[in-house]
Design a protein around this motif. Structure first.
Motif, short mmCIF file in Angstrom:
data_model
loop_
_atom_site.label_atom_id
_atom_site.label_comp_id
_atom_site.label_asym_id
_atom_site.label_seq_id
_atom_site.Cartn_x
_atom_site.Cartn_y
_atom_site.Cartn_z
N ARG A 81 5.16 3.68 2.38
CA ARG A 81 4.78 2.38 1.81
C ARG A 81 4.93 1.26 2.84
N ALA B 108 0.83 -1.20 0.00
CA ALA B 108 0.00 0.00 0.00
C ALA B 108 0.86 1.26 0.00
N GLN B 109 0.25 2.33 -0.42
CA GLN B 109 0.88 3.64 -0.35
C GLN B 109 -0.06 4.56 0.43
N THR C 17 -5.38 8.68 3.09
CA THR C 17 -5.86 7.72 2.11
C THR C 17 -4.83 6.61 1.96
N VAL C 18 -5.31 5.37 1.91
CA VAL C 18 -4.42 4.23 1.68
C VAL C 18 -4.76 3.67 0.32
N GLN C 19 -3.79 3.69 -0.57
CA GLN C 19 -3.98 3.23 -1.95
C GLN C 19 -3.20 1.95 -2.17
N GLU C 20 -3.82 0.98 -2.79
CA GLU C 20 -3.12 -0.25 -3.16
C GLU C 20 -2.24 0.03 -4.38
N THR C 21 -1.00 -0.46 -4.35
CA THR C 21 -0.09 -0.25 -5.49
C THR C 21 0.18 -1.54 -6.20
#
Length: 65
Positions: free
Chosen positions: A39, A2-3, A61-65
């Motif tokens: 990350r 995650a980022q 916000t947690v974004q999947e990379t």
């Protein structure tokens, strides 16, 4: 993996992120969020998600990379 993305302009200094994930977040001298690790993985990734959920201003916000 995650980022984490932090919008400091939305932060209200409630410190819920610091309380729920102190290895990922801190507060600056003005009380606003500081991101310590962009990350995370493993348990820290889960903690980031909890912090994002608890943030009253939705500044995290947690974004999947």
């Amino acid at each position: 993996m995650a980022q984490i993305v932090v919008d400091v302009t939305r932060c209200v200094g409630a410190a819920q992120c610091v309380l729920s994930a102190p290895d990922l977040f801190d507060q600056d001298d003005d009380g606003f969020v500081m991101l310590l690790e962009e990350r995370p993985s493993g348990e820290l990734e889960k903690s980031a998600g909890v912090a994002a959920t608890l943030c009253p201003s939705q500044a995290i916000t947690v974004q999947e990379t």
